[in-house]
Structure formats: C-alpha cells, structure tokens
Design a protein around this motif. Structure first.
Motif, PDB file in Angstrom:
ATOM      1  N   GLY A  56       0.821  -1.197   0.000  1.00 19.01           N
ATOM      2  CA  GLY A  56       0.000   0.000   0.000  1.00 19.01           C
ATOM      3  C   GLY A  56       0.853   1.243   0.000  1.00 19.01           C
ATOM      4  N   MET A  57       0.198   2.385   0.224  1.00 19.67           N
ATOM      5  CA  MET A  57       0.897   3.668   0.246  1.00 19.67           C
ATOM      6  C   MET A  57       1.627   3.855   1.573  1.00 19.67           C
ATOM      7  N   PHE A  58       2.865   4.268   1.478  1.00 19.77           N
ATOM      8  CA  PHE A  58       3.690   4.559   2.647  1.00 19.77           C
ATOM      9  C   PHE A  58       4.048   6.041   2.604  1.00 19.77           C
ATOM     10  N   ALA A  59       3.652   6.776   3.628  1.00 21.13           N
ATOM     11  CA  ALA A  59       3.983   8.195   3.747  1.00 21.13           C
ATOM     12  C   ALA A  59       5.437   8.329   4.193  1.00 21.13           C
ATOM     13  N   PRO A  60       6.030   9.486   3.981  1.00 20.38           N
ATOM     14  CA  PRO A  60       7.395   9.693   4.468  1.00 20.38           C
ATOM     15  C   PRO A  60       7.488   9.475   5.975  1.00 20.38           C
ATOM     16  N   GLY A  61       8.600   8.896   6.394  1.00 20.89           N
ATOM     17  CA  GLY A  61       8.824   8.673   7.813  1.00 20.89           C
ATOM     18  C   GLY A  61       9.593   7.399   8.082  1.00 20.89           C
ATOM     19  N   GLN A  62       9.702   7.071   9.358  1.00 18.89           N
ATOM     20  CA  GLN A  62      10.427   5.892   9.824  1.00 18.89           C
ATOM     21  C   GLN A  62       9.439   4.742  10.050  1.00 18.89           C
ATOM     22  N   TYR A  63       9.802   3.550   9.595  1.00 21.80           N
ATOM     23  CA  TYR A  63       8.968   2.359   9.766  1.00 21.80           C
ATOM     24  C   TYR A  63       9.785   1.276  10.458  1.00 21.80           C
ATOM     25  N   GLN A  64       9.131   0.574  11.354  1.00 20.30           N
ATOM     26  CA  GLN A  64       9.722  -0.592  11.994  1.00 20.30           C
ATOM     27  C   GLN A  64       9.100  -1.828  11.354  1.00 20.30           C
ATOM     28  N   ILE A  65       9.952  -2.813  11.010  1.00 22.53           N
ATOM     29  CA  ILE A  65       9.484  -4.044  10.374  1.00 22.53           C
ATOM     30  C   ILE A  65       9.863  -5.216  11.267  1.00 22.53           C
ATOM     31  N   PHE A  66       8.852  -5.980  11.627  1.00 23.15           N
ATOM     32  CA  PHE A  66       9.024  -7.156  12.469  1.00 23.15           C
ATOM     33  C   PHE A  66       8.674  -8.398  11.645  1.00 23.15           C
ATOM     34  N   VAL A  67       9.565  -9.369  11.610  1.00 29.22           N
ATOM     35  CA  VAL A  67       9.313 -10.641  10.933  1.00 29.22           C
ATOM     36  C   VAL A  67       9.238 -11.716  12.003  1.00 29.22           C
ATOM     37  N   GLY A  68       8.174 -12.485  11.983  1.00 27.35           N
ATOM     38  CA  GLY A  68       7.998 -13.528  12.989  1.00 27.35           C
ATOM     39  C   GLY A  68       7.458 -14.798  12.375  1.00 27.35           C
ATOM     40  N   THR A  69       6.940 -15.646  13.235  1.00 26.75           N
ATOM     41  CA  THR A  69       6.379 -16.920  12.793  1.00 26.75           C
ATOM     42  C   THR A  69       5.000 -17.116  13.400  1.00 26.75           C
ATOM     43  N   ASN A  70       4.223 -17.924  12.743  1.00 26.50           N
ATOM     44  CA  ASN A  70       2.926 -18.323  13.256  1.00 26.50           C
ATOM     45  C   ASN A  70       3.137 -19.636  13.995  1.00 26.50           C
ATOM     46  N   GLY A  71       3.487 -19.527  15.240  1.00 21.73           N
ATOM     47  CA  GLY A  71       3.854 -20.690  16.039  1.00 21.73           C
ATOM     48  C   GLY A  71       5.240 -20.480  16.608  1.00 21.73           C
ATOM     49  N   ASN A  72       5.770 -21.478  17.203  1.00 23.45           N
ATOM     50  CA  ASN A  72       7.080 -21.375  17.838  1.00 23.45           C
ATOM     51  C   ASN A  72       8.091 -22.130  16.981  1.00 23.45           C
ATOM     52  N   GLN A  73       8.407 -21.555  15.805  1.00 25.01           N
ATOM     53  CA  GLN A  73       9.289 -22.218  14.850  1.00 25.01           C
ATOM     54  C   GLN A  73      10.524 -21.363  14.607  1.00 25.01           C
ATOM     55  N   ASN A  74      11.636 -21.991  14.344  1.00 25.36           N
ATOM     56  CA  ASN A  74      12.841 -21.298  13.908  1.00 25.36           C
ATOM     57  C   ASN A  74      13.034 -21.554  12.423  1.00 25.36           C
ATOM     58  N   GLY A  75      13.570 -20.582  11.713  1.00 27.49           N
ATOM     59  CA  GLY A  75      13.807 -20.765  10.285  1.00 27.49           C
ATOM     60  C   GLY A  75      14.531 -19.579   9.696  1.00 27.49           C
ATOM     61  N   ASN A  76      14.654 -19.589   8.403  1.00 29.95           N
ATOM     62  CA  ASN A  76      15.311 -18.513   7.657  1.00 29.95           C
ATOM     63  C   ASN A  76      14.293 -17.804   6.793  1.00 29.95           C
ATOM     64  N   TYR A  77      14.584 -16.528   6.477  1.00 26.60           N
ATOM     65  CA  TYR A  77      13.689 -15.782   5.606  1.00 26.60           C
ATOM     66  C   TYR A  77      14.474 -14.802   4.752  1.00 26.60           C
ATOM     67  N   THR A  78      13.819 -14.392   3.682  1.00 30.64           N
ATOM     68  CA  THR A  78      14.280 -13.302   2.836  1.00 30.64           C
ATOM     69  C   THR A  78      13.165 -12.276   2.792  1.00 30.64           C
ATOM     70  N   ILE A  79      13.510 -11.018   3.035  1.00 31.63           N
ATOM     71  CA  ILE A  79      12.525  -9.943   2.948  1.00 31.63           C
ATOM     72  C   ILE A  79      12.796  -9.140   1.687  1.00 31.63           C
ATOM     73  N   THR A  80      11.726  -8.812   0.959  1.00 31.32           N
ATOM     74  CA  THR A  80      11.854  -8.078  -0.291  1.00 31.32           C
ATOM     75  C   THR A  80      10.934  -6.863  -0.262  1.00 31.32           C
ATOM     76  N   LEU A  81      11.441  -5.721  -0.719  1.00 33.09           N
ATOM     77  CA  LEU A  81      10.663  -4.505  -0.842  1.00 33.09           C
ATOM     78  C   LEU A  81      10.665  -4.094  -2.300  1.00 33.09           C
ATOM     79  N   THR A  82       9.480  -3.863  -2.865  1.00 35.24           N
ATOM     80  CA  THR A  82       9.375  -3.425  -4.244  1.00 35.24           C
ATOM     81  C   THR A  82       8.397  -2.271  -4.336  1.00 35.24           C
ATOM     82  N   GLU A  83       8.702  -1.333  -5.209  1.00 34.47           N
ATOM     83  CA  GLU A  83       7.772  -0.235  -5.464  1.00 34.47           C
ATOM     84  C   GLU A  83       6.786  -0.707  -6.522  1.00 34.47           C
ATOM     85  N   GLN A  84       5.515  -0.430  -6.258  1.00 35.15           N
ATOM     86  CA  GLN A  84       4.460  -0.889  -7.177  1.00 35.15           C
ATOM     87  C   GLN A  84       4.097   0.196  -8.160  1.00 35.15           C
TER      88      GLN A  84
END
Length: 84
Positions: A56-84
């Motif tokens: 969606g639309m993001f206004a100027p400013g600072q954003y905090q991004i939290f990546v978690g899991t649905n459950g109590n799991q450990n794993g690896n991830y890749t986060i991607t940001l793209t302009e639409q």
C-alpha cells in the motif's frame, strides 16, 4: 496470531510517499508487522505458501518491520521490498 520480537528486525526510512510491497519468503509460516507514521499493518499468509505480505501507500517517515512466525518455529527468511 503469531510470534514477533519486541525489537524490530529491520528499519525503513521513506523519504517521499510511495506505493510499496513488502513480503517475506521463509522456511516457516511467516508473519509480518509494519509500524509507521501512517499505518500499522500485520499479515500472515497474503504472499502465498504461508508467507506474509503488506502493501500500500507509505507516507514519508520511519517504519519498523518485524518478521515472525505463526507458532514457535525457527527458520530462515528473505525480505523483499518493491515499489508498485
């Protein structure tokens, strides 16, 4: 639903308004929380294959991004940001 840390995994600075998609591809059932000046969003499976996405639309400013899991799991991830 899901588990995230109390401190953000990533920080994003937006300098001008933009239409942005943030998604996670992971080895677990990922969750995503974005907290910023004009929005707080959370997601579980919108990116498909148990991966999270917020877009969606993001206004100027600072954003905090939290990546978690649905459950109590450990794993690896890749986060991607793209302009639409």
């Amino acid at each position: 639903m899901g588990t995230i840390d109390t401190t953000p995994d990533h920080r994003l600075t937006v300098t001008s308004a933009l239409n942005l998609k943030i998604f996670v591809e992971s080895t677990t059932d990922s969750t995503l929380v974005v907290v910023g000046p004009n929005r707080t969003g959370c997601d579980d499976d919108s990116h498909g294959d148990l991966d999270a996405e917020i877009s969606g639309m993001f206004a100027p400013g600072q954003y905090q991004i939290f990546v978690g899991t649905n459950g109590n799991q450990n794993g690896n991830y890749t986060i991607t940001l793209t302009e639409q």
